[in-house]
Design an enzyme around this catalytic site. Structure first.
Site, PDB file in Angstrom:
ATOM      1  N   GLY A   1      -5.633  51.267 -29.197  1.00 36.60           N
ATOM      2  CA  GLY A   1      -5.992  49.874 -29.405  1.00 36.60           C
ATOM      3  C   GLY A   1      -5.588  49.074 -28.189  1.00 36.60           C
ATOM      4  O   GLY A   1      -5.582  49.571 -27.070  1.00 36.60           O
ATOM      5  N   CYS A   2      -5.217  47.840 -28.390  1.00 34.24           N
ATOM      6  CA  CYS A   2      -4.819  46.956 -27.299  1.00 34.24           C
ATOM      7  C   CYS A   2      -3.700  47.584 -26.481  1.00 34.24           C
ATOM      8  O   CYS A   2      -2.660  47.943 -27.025  1.00 34.24           O
ATOM      9  CB  CYS A   2      -4.363  45.618 -27.872  1.00 34.24           C
ATOM     10  SG  CYS A   2      -3.701  44.495 -26.635  1.00 34.24           S
TER      11      CYS A   2
END
Length: 176
Positions: A12-13
């Site tokens: 993810g981020c």
């Protein structure tokens, strides 16, 4: 022969994937960047558009005489929702999917076995969709994205909280 190795993960981020690894003895550097796509030298804006095929990822340089790849993979699993194929928490889209990018056959085997162990654990009721892929060129992100948790602590903490990541991780891994 050197004990310095690389490990690459998409979780993810990338802002949220640096600190969990950066805290361990034997980890020399955690670099935010992009990998797995078809465009050379992508920028943050390019990747955000979703047309490059890249994942936001971290490249970890570590000393395997101090910390094992198995330990690093275990840390990785405890940072993500491995059942979400459309992003992570409030970050949606292909660039936020999860993957383990292996650098050699040994890493590939460890990744496969760890995924199988996670499936067998029964911890998750939905299928584990995190991909295990051969490492491809890794492009460092712009300087403003490096060590974001140190540079912009308040923004980092606020983003983690509102994303739902921490609540999910606490629920899933509190007893491990």
């Amino acid at each position: 022969m050197t004990n310095i190795k690389k490990a690459t993960f998409a979780g993810g981020c990338f802002w949220c994937m640096v600190k969990p690894f950066d805290q361990w003895d034997g980890v020399k550097r955690v670099l935010s960047g992009y990998t797995g796509g078809h465009v050379e030298n992508p920028t943050y804006d390019d990747v955000k558009k979703g047309t490059t095929g890249h994942y936001e990822a971290v490249e970890i340089t570590y000393d395997e005489s101090v910390i094992s790849y198995e330990t690093i993979v275990h840390i990785f699993w405890q940072q993500i929702d491995p059942t979400d194929n459309y992003g992570q928490f409030h970050d949606r889209g292909d660039s936020y999917r999860t993957a383990i990018f292996y650098h050699d056959d040994s890493q590939k085997q460890v990744a496969i076995e760890s995924k199988q162990d996670l499936v067998r654990s029964g911890k998750f009721t939905k299928p584990i969709v995190t991909k295990i892929l051969a490492a491809s060129p890794f492009y460092p992100a712009e300087e403003e994205h490096q060590n974001f948790y140190l540079k912009s602590k308040a923004t980092y903490e606020e983003d983690r909280k509102k994303s739902g990541r921490d609540a999910f991780l606490q629920k899933m891994w509190a007893n491990d």
